[in-house]
Structure formats: structure tokens, C-alpha cells
Design a protein around this motif. Structure first.
Motif, PDB file in Angstrom:
ATOM      1  N   UNK A 190      -2.069  -4.978   9.716  1.00 55.74           N
ATOM      2  CA  UNK A 190      -1.943  -3.693  10.542  1.00 55.74           C
ATOM      3  C   UNK A 190      -1.416  -2.742   9.370  1.00 55.74           C
ATOM      4  N   UNK A 191      -2.368  -1.912   8.440  1.00 56.16           N
ATOM      5  CA  UNK A 191      -1.649  -0.980   7.586  1.00 56.16           C
ATOM      6  C   UNK A 191      -0.433   0.041   8.262  1.00 56.16           C
ATOM      7  N   UNK A 192      -0.897   0.277   9.500  1.00 51.93           N
ATOM      8  CA  UNK A 192       0.098   1.030  10.138  1.00 51.93           C
ATOM      9  C   UNK A 192       1.628   0.333  10.329  1.00 51.93           C
TER      10      UNK A 192
ATOM     11  N   UNK B 252       6.573 -16.160  -4.778  1.00 48.82           N
ATOM     12  CA  UNK B 252       5.716 -16.723  -5.770  1.00 48.82           C
ATOM     13  C   UNK B 252       5.161 -15.788  -6.624  1.00 48.82           C
ATOM     14  N   UNK B 253       4.672 -14.732  -6.202  1.00 48.09           N
ATOM     15  CA  UNK B 253       3.797 -13.901  -6.928  1.00 48.09           C
ATOM     16  C   UNK B 253       4.841 -12.810  -7.761  1.00 48.09           C
ATOM     17  N   UNK B 254       6.102 -12.515  -7.336  1.00 51.67           N
ATOM     18  CA  UNK B 254       7.110 -12.110  -8.181  1.00 51.67           C
ATOM     19  C   UNK B 254       6.640 -10.368  -8.252  1.00 51.67           C
ATOM     20  N   UNK B 255       5.700  -9.667  -7.557  1.00 55.57           N
ATOM     21  CA  UNK B 255       5.627  -8.404  -7.362  1.00 55.57           C
ATOM     22  C   UNK B 255       5.359  -7.959  -6.076  1.00 55.57           C
ATOM     23  N   UNK B 256       5.468  -6.918  -5.921  1.00 55.21           N
ATOM     24  CA  UNK B 256       5.243  -6.460  -4.389  1.00 55.21           C
ATOM     25  C   UNK B 256       3.754  -5.887  -4.110  1.00 55.21           C
ATOM     26  N   UNK B 257       2.885  -5.970  -5.271  1.00 51.49           N
ATOM     27  CA  UNK B 257       1.438  -5.373  -4.825  1.00 51.49           C
ATOM     28  C   UNK B 257       0.429  -6.644  -5.141  1.00 51.49           C
ATOM     29  N   UNK B 258       0.488  -7.750  -4.982  1.00 50.23           N
ATOM     30  CA  UNK B 258      -0.417  -8.827  -5.520  1.00 50.23           C
ATOM     31  C   UNK B 258      -1.628  -8.688  -4.382  1.00 50.23           C
ATOM     32  N   UNK B 259      -2.599  -9.484  -4.833  1.00 44.94           N
ATOM     33  CA  UNK B 259      -3.845  -9.536  -3.943  1.00 44.94           C
ATOM     34  C   UNK B 259      -3.486 -10.915  -3.372  1.00 44.94           C
TER      35      UNK B 259
ATOM     36  N   UNK C 244      13.658 -15.225   8.785  1.00 45.16           N
ATOM     37  CA  UNK C 244      14.398 -15.942   7.912  1.00 45.16           C
ATOM     38  C   UNK C 244      15.281 -14.713   7.032  1.00 45.16           C
ATOM     39  N   UNK C 245      14.166 -13.811   6.383  1.00 45.61           N
ATOM     40  CA  UNK C 245      14.829 -12.796   5.662  1.00 45.61           C
ATOM     41  C   UNK C 245      15.890 -11.769   6.519  1.00 45.61           C
ATOM     42  N   UNK C 246      15.372 -11.517   7.580  1.00 44.53           N
ATOM     43  CA  UNK C 246      16.058 -10.695   8.709  1.00 44.53           C
ATOM     44  C   UNK C 246      16.084  -9.161   8.306  1.00 44.53           C
ATOM     45  N   UNK C 247      15.654  -8.835   7.173  1.00 45.43           N
ATOM     46  CA  UNK C 247      15.362  -7.271   7.091  1.00 45.43           C
ATOM     47  C   UNK C 247      13.941  -7.207   6.886  1.00 45.43           C
ATOM     48  N   UNK C 248      13.328  -5.665   7.178  1.00 44.87           N
ATOM     49  CA  UNK C 248      12.233  -5.331   7.103  1.00 44.87           C
ATOM     50  C   UNK C 248      11.547  -5.496   5.712  1.00 44.87           C
ATOM     51  N   UNK C 249      10.505  -5.821   5.503  1.00 46.60           N
ATOM     52  CA  UNK C 249       9.997  -6.010   4.438  1.00 46.60           C
ATOM     53  C   UNK C 249       8.649  -5.185   4.148  1.00 46.60           C
ATOM     54  N   UNK C 250       8.424  -4.513   2.921  1.00 40.89           N
ATOM     55  CA  UNK C 250       7.164  -3.676   2.943  1.00 40.89           C
ATOM     56  C   UNK C 250       6.022  -4.356   2.353  1.00 40.89           C
ATOM     57  N   UNK C 251       5.178  -4.599   3.330  1.00 39.32           N
ATOM     58  CA  UNK C 251       3.728  -5.221   2.747  1.00 39.32           C
ATOM     59  C   UNK C 251       2.457  -4.407   2.743  1.00 39.32           C
ATOM     60  N   UNK C 252       2.874  -3.086   2.666  1.00 38.19           N
ATOM     61  CA  UNK C 252       1.788  -2.110   2.636  1.00 38.19           C
ATOM     62  C   UNK C 252       1.210  -1.984   1.148  1.00 38.19           C
ATOM     63  N   UNK C 253       1.755  -2.509   0.102  1.00 41.53           N
ATOM     64  CA  UNK C 253       1.028  -2.261  -1.302  1.00 41.53           C
ATOM     65  C   UNK C 253       0.146  -3.512  -1.405  1.00 41.53           C
ATOM     66  N   UNK C 254       0.230  -4.429  -0.708  1.00 40.72           N
ATOM     67  CA  UNK C 254      -0.481  -5.623  -0.891  1.00 40.72           C
ATOM     68  C   UNK C 254      -1.930  -5.479  -0.333  1.00 40.72           C
TER      69      UNK C 254
ATOM     70  N   UNK D  57      -8.767  -6.196 -10.965  1.00 42.29           N
ATOM     71  CA  UNK D  57      -7.845  -5.330 -10.503  1.00 42.29           C
ATOM     72  C   UNK D  57      -6.435  -5.496 -11.430  1.00 42.29           C
ATOM     73  N   UNK D  58      -6.431  -6.599 -12.110  1.00 44.55           N
ATOM     74  CA  UNK D  58      -5.327  -6.820 -13.090  1.00 44.55           C
ATOM     75  C   UNK D  58      -3.958  -6.986 -12.134  1.00 44.55           C
ATOM     76  N   UNK D  59      -4.234  -7.702 -11.076  1.00 47.44           N
ATOM     77  CA  UNK D  59      -3.072  -7.857 -10.166  1.00 47.44           C
ATOM     78  C   UNK D  59      -2.848  -9.398  -9.949  1.00 47.44           C
TER      79      UNK D  59
END
Length: 291
Positions: free
Chosen positions: A98-100, A65-72, A109-119, A26-28
């Protein structure tokens, strides 16, 4: 949106390698998160910043470590998560997988919501028996069965032998050769596994013996034949029952399935004078088989 995939299968069949191959195809970017033996919820969700030595959880660290928001992201050994008084990491994973919900994953630690839906999450497990039911429900199971003898021979010839030659500092044109019948004899008599790890070790052992003989000028069978294996590797470790014609009365053959492949079972019924009405069953038979 990709489903959360869970690859289930015995050790050594290439679940982790498959995750890396998917990322390449997938070149990710690819990151692996090992979950074997993790028993602290903070490993997934991160620590609150007030603690000394606080750090983000493994998921956020892998994203960093991945440095992108859509890694595998490969979640390795998801069936070996533990739990103790510090919380239950498998429950913390419910939000991640859970994709939902995972578009607003909350790391302490980050204490703000982070978007994992592209992973693209890929989990691996040896068995589903030890995975929590709610976690299992969120994943799409893909069963990876063990390899057939013919598949193992092809894997050994195309991948394992060139890899071993490379690792031992030899070129692809080295004189070390193993015929298909010899590889089949190694699989049959010296390994009992679904994958090919033991096969790779045994072939590596043969290669090192060949190198030693080559350097010291000793004679070494060339090519190695199945009959030479006992002298090189010792007595066969596994003797499979072979069906050789059913000439005897009272012997019947059955087939059994195991994680490491099929087996022939030879069951024999013999008649002997007994005291009263009694049926005695010998051998290590399970209750279902006895019935």
C-alpha cells in the motif's frame, strides 16, 4: 511513485523474466522474493527477537541483499500464499503493497519503521481467483496472454535455439537447423501451452539426439523436416481438430477459448428414433454450453 504492478498470466509466458528486464531497463537493483507456499506471517514481518532463530522477514532481507533503498522487488507467485495458525501472510502483505502505508513498514525484528516507498514492487500470479480481495485491490493488474503460433516461432528461432546451443556447449555456427515449418509442427503436435517451456524442452530433446547421432556417425535428417518428427519424437501427442469444409448436414463449427490457445469445436446433431420427447447431449460439455 510507481503503482504496484501485478502481472497475471499462464505459466511460461515470461512474467519473472519481464520483472528482471524492467529492473535492467531502469538501471536499478533487482531482487526476487518467492512467495509460493509461504504460510507464516513472520516470513513477511519478521520474528520478534526474543525467539531462538529469529530473523527479519523476506522483504527486509531482500532490501539488505539489494543494498539500496530503491530496488525492483519481484514478489513471485503471490497467488500461492497459504495461511494457517501462524497467521495470514497475505494480510501482512497489505502494508507492504500500500503506497500510503509502506513508508512506515514495521518489521518485528528490526523494530523500527522502514521506508519502502521508493521500491518498485512487481507481483506475479497465474490467476487472480486465489488472491485476497483487499490485496488485489492494491495492485494494478496487467494481463499477459499466451503467445500466438507466429510469436512462438520467432521466440524459438531468435532466443531458444541460440540458448540451447550455448547450454549444450555448441557454437552459434553449429550445423543443427530447424525450419519454421518444423518448429510450427512441433508447436502444433507436441505442445499444448501458452508459454514456450515445453517447446524449449522438445527442441532440446531434438538437439541431443542430433548430437548423439553426430558423435556416433549415424545418419540424421538434415535439415529436420516436419515428416521426420514422428520418427524422432514419437507419435504426435496432441491432435487438433481441423476444419476441412462443411460437407455434412448437421455438423456445425464453433470456436472455444482456452488458456493454451483457441480450439475449433465440431458439434454434430443426428436424428434417431427415440422414446418420448427427449434431448440427449453427449460429450464433455459444460452447463453453459448445454444451455
Amino acid at each position: 511513485k510507481a503503482p504496484i504492478i501485478c502481472l497475471v498470466g499462464p505459466p511460461g509466458v515470461g512474467k519473472t523474466s519481464l520483472g528482471r528486464s524492467i529492473a535492467e531497463a531502469m538501471d536499478r537493483k533487482y531482487q526476487r522474493v518467492s512467495l509460493g507456499g509461504v504460510h507464516d506471517e513472520a516470513e513477511i514481518r519478521g520474528h520478534r527477537r526474543t525467539y531462538i532463530g529469529a530473523m527479519p522477514g523476506r522483504i527486509i532481507k531482500a532490501m539488505k541483499d539489494a543494498g539500496v533503498n530503491n530496488p525492483v522487488l519481484l514478489l513471485d507467485e503471490v497467488d500461492k500464499l497459504g495461511n494457517d495458525h501462524k497467521g495470514d501472510p497475505s494480510s501482512a502483505l497489505l502494508e507492504v503493497l500500500d503506497p500510503e502505508q509502506n513508508s512506515t513498514f514495521h518489521d518485528n525484528y528490526v523494530d523500527i519503521d522502514y521506508d519502502l516507498s521508493n521500491v518498485l514492487f512487481i507481483a506475479t500470479a497465474n490467476t487472480t481467483a486465489t488472491i485476497d480481495a483487499p490485496l488485489l485491490d492494491r495492485m494494478e493488474l496487467i494481463e499477459l496472454s499466451g503467445y500466438l503460433m507466429e510469436e512462438k516461432i520467432e521466440i524459438a528461432r531468435r532466443h531458444l535455439l541460440p540458448k540451447l546451443l550455448r547450454e549444450h556447449g555448441l557454437g552459434e555456427d553449429a550445423r543443427f537447423t530447424l525450419g519454421d515449418d518444423t518448429i510450427a509442427a512441433i508447436i502444433e503436435n507436441y505442445t499444448a501451452e501458452s508459454g514456450v517451456r515445453q517447446l524449449e524442452k522438445t527442441m532440446g530433446s531434438l538437439l541431443r539426439k542430433w548430437m548423439l547421432a553426430d558423435l556416433s556417425g549415424d545418419a540424421f535428417p538434415d535439415p529436420i523436416k516436419p515428416d521426420d518428427l514422428q520418427q524422432l519424437l514419437g507419435l504426435p501427442r496432441y491432435n487438433k481438430d481441423k476444419y476441412e469444409g462443411n460437407d455434412y448436414t448437421g455438423v456445425v463449427t464453433g470456436l472455444a477459448w482456452t488458456q493454451v490457445g483457441g480450439e475449433i469445436l465440431l458439434a454434430e446433431a443426428s436424428l434417431s428414433p427415440g422414446k418420448g420427447d427427449r434431448l440427449s447431449i453427449t460429450g464433455n460439455l459444460g452447463d453453459v454450453m448445454k444451455e
